[in-house]
Design a protein around this motif. Structure first.
Motif, short mmCIF file in Angstrom:
data_model
loop_
_atom_site.label_atom_id
_atom_site.label_comp_id
_atom_site.label_asym_id
_atom_site.label_seq_id
_atom_site.Cartn_x
_atom_site.Cartn_y
_atom_site.Cartn_z
N ILE A 138 20.07 44.61 36.62
CA ILE A 138 19.16 44.13 37.93
C ILE A 138 18.07 44.59 37.91
O ILE A 138 16.85 44.33 38.19
CB ILE A 138 20.10 44.18 39.16
CG1 ILE A 138 21.37 43.22 39.00
CG2 ILE A 138 19.22 43.97 40.30
CD1 ILE A 138 22.14 43.35 40.31
N ASN A 139 17.98 46.13 38.06
CA ASN A 139 16.83 46.65 38.10
C ASN A 139 15.86 46.61 36.98
O ASN A 139 14.55 46.50 37.21
CB ASN A 139 17.04 48.52 38.01
CG ASN A 139 17.00 48.93 39.41
OD1 ASN A 139 16.77 48.46 40.29
ND2 ASN A 139 17.92 50.31 39.36
N ILE A 140 16.20 46.62 35.46
CA ILE A 140 15.48 46.15 34.59
C ILE A 140 14.63 44.72 34.47
O ILE A 140 13.61 44.43 34.31
CB ILE A 140 16.01 46.32 33.04
CG1 ILE A 140 16.13 47.79 32.88
CG2 ILE A 140 15.39 45.62 31.89
CD1 ILE A 140 17.05 48.29 31.48
N THR A 141 15.77 43.83 35.03
CA THR A 141 15.16 42.39 35.20
C THR A 141 14.20 42.40 36.17
O THR A 141 12.95 41.83 36.03
CB THR A 141 16.57 41.55 35.51
OG1 THR A 141 17.46 41.60 34.62
CG2 THR A 141 15.69 40.09 35.88
N GLY A 142 14.30 43.07 37.53
CA GLY A 142 13.33 42.93 38.37
C GLY A 142 12.16 43.58 38.12
O GLY A 142 10.91 43.03 38.37
N LEU A 143 12.02 44.69 37.65
CA LEU A 143 10.78 45.53 36.99
C LEU A 143 10.18 44.69 36.03
O LEU A 143 8.99 44.50 35.98
CB LEU A 143 11.22 46.81 36.50
CG LEU A 143 11.40 48.08 37.65
CD1 LEU A 143 11.62 49.28 37.06
CD2 LEU A 143 10.10 48.07 38.39
#
Length: 787
Positions: free
Chosen positions: A7-12
């Motif tokens: 989720i973090n990598i996708t959002g960033l």
């Protein structure tokens, strides 16, 4: 942890991608004309005239101004050059049996290549434009005309009568130029065509004049002296109404909303808006990271406490968390760079750009990518790092962990995130509504079923009446007239002497030069008096038409009172015979002002000002009418390519920047809501995981799935509700400021505010509800068997 990382990598990654693409666009917009080696030393002379409130802010000047100003200030000005095309939309050029309608055809002084950087592929820059009847052409143009043959020495024919020799081939104009050219003809050619001398008048002003200063700071020395220069050289009737100023070359593309630009420019305000939106996207992505990291970090508090007991210091823990954040940002930036490679061709097509992905890795841009990675990585990890390193070790090891501060921070960040997203959605919808309003607005004249045929310098100008009569024989054509500019797009200013002004004081007013039936073809209403009489021998010398705004501007009592008033033109002895309804002769960015419809008196001037033949077609018969027009064109202008413009489509181009802004804002708004939705999904997943045992106990005690879903979702719905309340006034402020760019604006639509809020609530309910429902369906025996 795997879900947290994805989720973090996708959002960033989404945030980085949107931000970098917008920054590429902004960088391209700000780079216009900076490819010239002396860009900072080049200025353009701008002339502002104001005759009792009717102003013209012209980027073009009279012919004598350039040479005279250089002669007057040689200690400040190194070089001067002028560009001329008589504000024409095109020239007809032939080579052997091929004919071309050239829209980027200009006459320039021989000093053009001394002022501007021009890359010669063949020929010499020192003398390519020094002689009459010589020209340089771009590489692309050379291929169009001559294929693989050497163009040097080849002869092309301009307007069927002037032979011009090609003396140089140059590289195509970079896209980042405020004007582009295909053919540049020596200014001495124009001098010869005008009988051996350039115009000496200081009234006729179709020359774009550029100065190359010895040093860039000399502009501050030169500009204050231009007032005295105006008094010395301009005519007595004009000099008190004209102000000369200097405009930096690098300011032209984004900071030049002036009259008679060579090409349409961009707007610095729109660049700033997109920059702010890009920052919003990046901020939302960073907020996502902070929110999810602080949330999931609760599961790592025991690990942190044990590391502290084992001797780890707070700085070491901070470095660890920041390192993890930088690593996450690094993977995200790699993914975004790969995504940009795929998206950029589509973006170029959408924005009419030719941005090369190679610029990402250039020495000028790549350091910004590195700074983005470091800045976003450190900013994203800073709060989680300090939060974790500052946790109470004893309390954590005893099973107590005070996360109330973190919980409040997460709620605040969710509110900020959705406030920005809702603001963008609302603003995008209002931008599209304003664009739709501009396209559908009543301009005061007919714009549908109108075809504009450019005829300047063609045989049609001398045979207009016969051409018109032939067209009117078609059953698909309902009316024909002619005009010097595309109505609703532009106009020129002409000199007049209205009642109430001394005979020696000319007044310059916005004017369209028209032929018979202009008002009839465009369905423009008369409010007093009469129209021009068709084929009248006396009206050109004795009659003039003005609009309601002109009556008001001159202080006449009423439209009827204006009839019979003196309103002499340069040659005629006219009086007002009719007053027509106000209509917008230019774009809706400015209000309809005073306007004159003038019929020229002399045959030569009539031909010169017959630039467009206007054809009104029968409803639904445009295709058939076009066929008739083309056949008639070939009869009257054999060998000349036929071209035309659909008026409604041409007027839509006036709002191209608004269209790009609206579309870009809509796409970016979707990205922001997508990022916010991803973050919300992560937070709900965390809460469901954190409260698994509580959910199991509640189910054992009889709680229904509905009650459990409400338990998990109600908090987020309240936060989004608060975001809506904050976003509405922010959206109103932003939209209201943007509306200031337009003289005509649509109403503020509250349904768009409501719709943006409802969409955000529905998204929140959908994301939280589905996740909460899945959590509520877990078997309590599985979640409680280890208790």
């Amino acid at each position: 942890m795997k879900l947290h990382s994805i989720i973090n990598i996708t959002g960033l990654s989404i945030g980085f991608t949107g931000f970098i693409i917008i920054m590429l666009y902004v960088n391209d917009e700000k780079s216009y004309d900076r490819y010239h080696s002396n860009a900072d030393e080049i200025v353009r002379v701008v002339s502002t005239s104001d005759f009792d409130g009717v102003a013209e802010r012209s980027v073009s000047c009279p012919a004598p101004l350039g040479p005279t100003i250089q002669q007057e200030f040689p200690h400040l000005i190194s070089r001067m050059t002028r560009i001329y095309n008589d504000w024409s939309s095109e020239y007809f050029v032939e080579y052997e049996d091929k004919g071309f309608r050239e829209k980027r055809f200009f006459f320039v002084d021989s000093t053009f290549t001394d002022v501007f950087d021009v890359e010669f592929l063949s020929g010499s820059s020192s003398d390519a434009l020094s002689k009459p009847f010589t020209a340089i052409i771009t590489e692309t143009t050379a291929v169009r005309y001559f294929g693989d043959e050497d163009p040097i020495g080849k002869i092309i024919k301009m307007e069927g009568r002037v032979n011009i020799t090609i003396t140089g081939v140059v590289a195509d104009t970079p896209q980042q130029s405020h004007f582009s050219y295909d053919i540049l003809v020596s200014m001495s050619t124009l001098r010869m065509l005008w009988g051996g001398s350039m115009p000496k008048t200081w009234v006729y002003n179709p020359f774009w004049t550029y100065l190359k200063l010895h040093k860039s700071e000399m502009a501050a020395d030169l500009e204050p002296q231009l007032a005295a220069f105006t008094q010395k050289y301009f005519y007595d009737a004009e000099k008190d109404h004209i102000t000369l100023s200097l405009q930096k070359l690098t300011d032209i593309h984004l900071r030049s909303a002036l009259d008679y630009e060579i090409e349409p420019n961009g707007k610095i305000s729109y660049v700033r808006i997109l920059t702010i939106v890009a920052a919003f996207i990046l901020l939302i992505a960073i907020i996502n990271y902070i929110n999810l990291t602080t949330a999931f970090a609760i599961r790592r508090t025991r690990e942190t406490a044990i590391r502290k007991v084992s001797g780890a210091t707070a700085p070491q823990l901070i470095v660890q968390f920041l390192g993890e954040s930088l690593l996450m940002a690094f993977f995200s930036i790699l993914i975004s760079l790969a995504a940009i490679e795929l998206i950029l061709p589509l973006f170029n097509s959408f924005a009419n750009k030719s941005i090369n992905s190679g610029i990402l890795y250039s020495s000028a841009f790549f350091p910004r990518i590195v700074l983005l990675w470091l800045g976003a990585g450190l900013l994203s990890g800073l709060y989680p790092a300090f939060s974790q390193s500052g946790s109470k070790t004893i309390g954590v090891l005893k099973g107590r962990s005070n996360q109330s501060g973190n919980a409040f921070a997460r709620k605040a960040l969710v509110v900020v995130q959705f406030t920005l997203s809702i603001t963008l959605i609302t603003s995008s919808m209002m931008a599209f509504d304003q664009l739709s309003y501009l396209r559908k607005a009543d301009l005061g004249f007919r714009k549908d079923n109108i075809i504009m045929v450019p005829v300047m310098r063609s045989p049609v100008t001398a045979k207009y009446e016969a051409f018109r009569d032939e067209l009117l024989n078609s059953p698909y054509i309902e009316g024909v007239t002619a005009v010097d500019y595309i109505i609703g797009s532009d106009h020129n200013n002409h000199e007049f002497k209205p009642d109430g002004y001394p005979d020696d004081q000319w007044q310059f007013y916005p004017t369209l030069v028209v032929r018979d039936d202009f008002l009839k073809v465009f369905d423009i209403k008369m409010v007093a008096g009469r129209d021009y009489i068709k084929n009248s021998k006396t009206d050109p010398m004795e009659a003039i038409l003005i609009n309601e705004a002109m009556v008001k501007h001159l202080g006449w009592k009423s439209n009827e009172d204006a009839l019979g008033k003196r309103f002499h033109s340069r040659i005629g002895n006219e009086k007002v015979v009719g007053v027509f309804r106000n209509f917008n002769a230019s774009s809706l960015h400015s209000k309809a002002g005073p306007l004159v419809l003038n019929v020229k008196e002399e045959a030569r001037e009539i031909a010169i000002f017959t630039n467009y033949v206007v054809v009104k077609t029968a409803n639904g018969k445009s295709a058939e009418a076009l066929k008739s027009i083309e056949e008639t064109w070939k009869e009257f202008s054999p060998g000349r390519p036929f071209s035309y413009t659909i008026l409604s489509s041409e007027l839509d181009k006036l709002y191209r920047e608004e269209e790009y802004l609206g579309q870009a804002s809509a796409i970016l708004a979707l990205l922001t809501i997508l990022i916010a939705g991803i973050g919300l999904f992560g937070l709900v997943s965390f809460m469901a995981m954190q409260r698994t045992h509580e959910i199991g106990i509640r189910k054992v005690l009889g709680a229904s799935s509905f009650n459990l879903v409400r338990l998990l979702t109600s908090g987020f719905i309240k936060l989004v509700g608060l975001s809506i309340l904050l976003a509405w006034p922010l959206s109103y402020f932003i939209i209201d400021r943007w509306f200031d760019n337009f003289a005509y604006r649509t109403e503020m639509k509250w349904q768009f505010f409501l719709l943006a809020g409802v969409l955000s609530l529905l998204l929140t309910i959908a994301i939280t509800g589905v996740k909460a429902f899945n959590a509520s369906r877990l078997n309590p025996s599985e979640t409680l068997k280890y208790e």
